[in-house]
Design an enzyme around this catalytic site. Structure first.
Site, PDB file in Angstrom:
ATOM      1  N   ARG A  64      18.224  -4.866   9.507  1.00  0.00           N
ATOM      2  CA  ARG A  64      17.965  -3.475   9.895  1.00  0.00           C
ATOM      3  C   ARG A  64      17.021  -2.880   8.857  1.00  0.00           C
ATOM      4  O   ARG A  64      17.425  -2.648   7.715  1.00  0.00           O
ATOM      5  CB  ARG A  64      19.320  -2.740   9.903  1.00  0.00           C
ATOM      6  CG  ARG A  64      19.313  -1.384  10.543  1.00  0.00           C
ATOM      7  CD  ARG A  64      20.590  -0.630  10.174  1.00  0.00           C
ATOM      8  NE  ARG A  64      20.523  -0.152   8.797  1.00  0.00           N
ATOM      9  CZ  ARG A  64      21.576   0.023   7.997  1.00  0.00           C
ATOM     10  NH1 ARG A  64      22.792  -0.258   8.405  1.00  0.00           N
ATOM     11  NH2 ARG A  64      21.407   0.459   6.767  1.00  0.00           N
ATOM     12  N   HIS A 105      21.008   3.233   8.539  1.00  0.00           N
ATOM     13  CA  HIS A 105      21.883   3.099   9.712  1.00  0.00           C
ATOM     14  C   HIS A 105      21.453   4.059  10.836  1.00  0.00           C
ATOM     15  O   HIS A 105      21.330   3.672  11.996  1.00  0.00           O
ATOM     16  CB  HIS A 105      23.331   3.378   9.295  1.00  0.00           C
ATOM     17  CG  HIS A 105      24.297   3.400  10.433  1.00  0.00           C
ATOM     18  ND1 HIS A 105      24.637   2.267  11.144  1.00  0.00           N
ATOM     19  CD2 HIS A 105      24.984   4.424  11.000  1.00  0.00           C
ATOM     20  CE1 HIS A 105      25.496   2.594  12.100  1.00  0.00           C
ATOM     21  NE2 HIS A 105      25.722   3.880  12.035  1.00  0.00           N
ATOM     22  N   TYR A 145      22.977   1.897  -1.146  1.00  0.00           N
ATOM     23  CA  TYR A 145      23.762   0.660  -1.091  1.00  0.00           C
ATOM     24  C   TYR A 145      22.926  -0.621  -0.965  1.00  0.00           C
ATOM     25  O   TYR A 145      23.474  -1.702  -0.852  1.00  0.00           O
ATOM     26  CB  TYR A 145      24.810   0.730   0.033  1.00  0.00           C
ATOM     27  CG  TYR A 145      24.244   1.054   1.410  1.00  0.00           C
ATOM     28  CD1 TYR A 145      23.722   0.054   2.214  1.00  0.00           C
ATOM     29  CD2 TYR A 145      24.244   2.357   1.892  1.00  0.00           C
ATOM     30  CE1 TYR A 145      23.212   0.343   3.466  1.00  0.00           C
ATOM     31  CE2 TYR A 145      23.729   2.660   3.142  1.00  0.00           C
ATOM     32  CZ  TYR A 145      23.222   1.646   3.931  1.00  0.00           C
ATOM     33  OH  TYR A 145      22.715   1.935   5.181  1.00  0.00           O
TER      34      TYR A 145
HETATM   35  C1  LIG Z   1      36.048   1.900  16.572  1.00  0.00           C
HETATM   36  C2  LIG Z   1      35.031   2.452  15.642  1.00  0.00           C
HETATM   37  N1  LIG Z   1      35.254   2.425  14.311  1.00  0.00           N
HETATM   38  C3  LIG Z   1      34.343   2.930  13.460  1.00  0.00           C
HETATM   39  C4  LIG Z   1      33.188   3.494  13.934  1.00  0.00           C
HETATM   40  C5  LIG Z   1      32.172   4.086  12.959  1.00  0.00           C
HETATM   41  N2  LIG Z   1      30.967   3.258  12.924  1.00  0.00           N
HETATM   42  C6  LIG Z   1      29.873   3.572  13.657  1.00  0.00           C
HETATM   43  S1  LIG Z   1      28.645   2.459  13.477  1.00  0.00           S
HETATM   44  C7  LIG Z   1      29.555   1.549  12.398  1.00  0.00           C
HETATM   45  C8  LIG Z   1      28.979   0.280  11.813  1.00  0.00           C
HETATM   46  C9  LIG Z   1      28.806  -0.815  12.795  1.00  0.00           C
HETATM   47  O1  LIG Z   1      28.073  -1.864  12.240  1.00  0.00           O
HETATM   48  P1  LIG Z   1      27.586  -3.105  13.064  1.00  0.00           P
HETATM   49  O2  LIG Z   1      28.601  -3.525  14.051  1.00  0.00           O
HETATM   50  O3  LIG Z   1      27.125  -4.113  12.107  1.00  0.00           O
HETATM   51  O4  LIG Z   1      26.356  -2.535  13.940  1.00  0.00           O
HETATM   52  P2  LIG Z   1      24.970  -1.925  13.440  1.00  0.00           P
HETATM   53  O5  LIG Z   1      25.180  -0.441  13.277  1.00  0.00           O
HETATM   54  O6  LIG Z   1      24.592  -2.598  12.178  1.00  0.00           O
HETATM   55  O7  LIG Z   1      24.020  -2.210  14.559  1.00  0.00           O
HETATM   56  C10 LIG Z   1      30.804   2.116  12.175  1.00  0.00           C
HETATM   57  C11 LIG Z   1      31.810   1.591  11.251  1.00  0.00           C
HETATM   58  C12 LIG Z   1      33.000   3.525  15.330  1.00  0.00           C
HETATM   59  N3  LIG Z   1      31.908   4.031  15.892  1.00  0.00           N
HETATM   60  N4  LIG Z   1      33.928   3.002  16.162  1.00  0.00           N
END
Ligand SMILES: Cc1ncc(C[n+]2csc(CCOP(=O)(O)OP(=O)(O)O)c2C)c(N)n1
Ligand SMILES: [Mg+2]
Length: 399
Positions: A291, A295, A304
């Protein structure tokens, strides 16, 4: 799947059959599953182009897609990147509430949707706006959710694309259910479920893939391992050598691919989709990518991760890699690239103009589509909002 072998050579020396032989109770079970090793991915991610864009030796198991398909892949990646830059700019202008960029993940976003048919179903997350525009969905409709106007701007049944999921991994369960339902009704639809590295730690991922495996539902689980779940690095997410290994425990074959190699992503996904469509059950693909942006626009990634890491990945740019390759093969030249760039600018200009128009949203539509049949509570709440709006309008009229 490539050559079935175990990373590190002798890590797995005990086969499931050997375990069963050792147990008198298990000796009575008569149907040995396929050897676990056939489910394992290649030790190294599949790669067909080197980082500098030169071709690597061809692989019989992953034939290279035709030149015209690769040209279209490139075109959509360029448009996708321009869309992504424009969406980020719209957050700065206050036209978009939030935007999770997928810059750097173009090979995954576009390669994956090119591997499926229009009649197949895609289950995206918040990260997949680029994939959705690459699928041909109107970009304004794609951004409706992120603008905060409505839960989903497009009609999922019309474009065979589920609403973008923010609750992590829930789309895996939906994909498994839809794929099972379609197969049950005799259709050969495939469901493509996007998921992030972090979300593979969620229960819904495991429930979805297990259900799909048991019912042989035609789902391709496509993990974009972009190394972070917001600020949590992959090293704090899993101790497994690869996220693709998560398929083995469920009896799901898997593969790893270089997620910044557009040719390899399309080739691996094409094979995974064919596997699912042939009735062989689900398939798991892990793409190693990165990425490039924070985020979302609301995140500060410098807190980080260090700049050197980001710079190293900048050198693995998937758009540049495909461009170099296609130029060398004579599939692209300056004129073709100029034309595609012009298309991308026109696309972004149209998006800007339309996103600058103030949307009109009926507040009462909030209550539509919550349930097929509204509950008494919902009807009561709708009436309350309607009365409050009417009173506010009356007051405005008096003033
Ligand atoms: C059930 C749930 N827990 C926590 C979150 C908060 N949250 C949103 S995005 C994220 C990170 C997800 O990372 P990843 O699966 O690696 O996807 P990326 O954002 O890197 O595409 C988190 C913890 C959420 N949206 N849903
Ligand atoms: Mg991630």
């Amino acid at each position: 799947m490539g050559s079935p072998h175990v990373p590190g050579g002798s890590a797995v020396t005990t086969t499931p059959q050997a375990v069963r032989r050792a147990s008198p109770r298990a000796r009575r079970t008569v149907t040995p599953p396929d050897p676990a090793r056939s489910l394992l991915p290649d030790a190294e991610p599949v790669r067909l182009l080197a980082e500098n864009g030169t071709p690597l030796p061809a692989r019989a198991d992953y034939p290279e897609p035709p030149a015209e398909v690769l040209r279209e892949l490139y075109r959509r990646m360029v448009l996708g990147r321009r869309f992504d830059t424009q969406a980020t700019a719209l957050t700065k202008q206050g036209r978009l509430a939030v935007y999770p960029s997928s810059r750097g993940q173009e090979a995954c976003q576009v390669g994956a949707v090119l591997a499926v048919r229009d009649t197949d179903w895609v289950f995206p997350t918040y990260r997949e706006s680029m994939a959705l525009v690459a699928r041909g969905i109107d970009p304004v409709e794609v951004l409706t959710l992120l603008r905060g106007d409505w839960h989903c701007g497009y009609d999922p049944t019309e474009v065979h694309t589920a609403p973008q999921c923010t609750p992590l991994a829930t789309q895996c369960v939906h994909a498994a259910g839809l794929a099972h339902g379609e197969a049950y009704q005799g259709r050969d639809t495939v469901a493509l479920a996007f998921i992030g590295d972090g979300a593979t730690s969620e229960g819904d991922f495991h429930e979805g893939i297990n259900f799909a495996a048991v019912f042989r539902a035609p789902v391709v689980f496509f993990v974009q391992n972009n190394k972070y779940a917001i600020s949590v690095p992959l090293s704090r997410q899993t101790a497994a050598p690869s996220l693709a290994y998560k398929g083995v425990g469920y009896g799901v074959p898997s593969e790893q691919v270089d997620g910044n190699d557009p040719v390899a992503v399309l080739a691996v996904l094409t094979r995974a989709v064919a596997h699912a469509r042939a009735g062989k059950g689900p398939f798991l693909v892990e793409a190693h990518t990165y990425r490039m942006e924070p985020h979302t626009n609301a995140d500060d990634a410098t807190r980080y991760r260090d700049g050197a890491e980001v710079d190293a990945w900048r050198d693995r740019d998937p758009v540049a890699r495909l461009e170099t390759y296609l130029r060398a093969r004579g599939v692209l030249d300056d004129a073709a690239i100029a034309e595609i760039t012009e298309q991308a600018e026109a696309y972004a200009a149209d998006l800007r103009t339309r996103m600058n128009e103030q949307p009109t949203v009926d507040p009462l539509s909030l209550f539509d589509h919550v349930y097929a049949e509204p509950t008494p509570q919902l009807i009561e709440q709708r009436e309350q909002v309607r009365a409050e709006l009417a009173a506010a309008h009356a007051e405005e009229g008096d003033a």
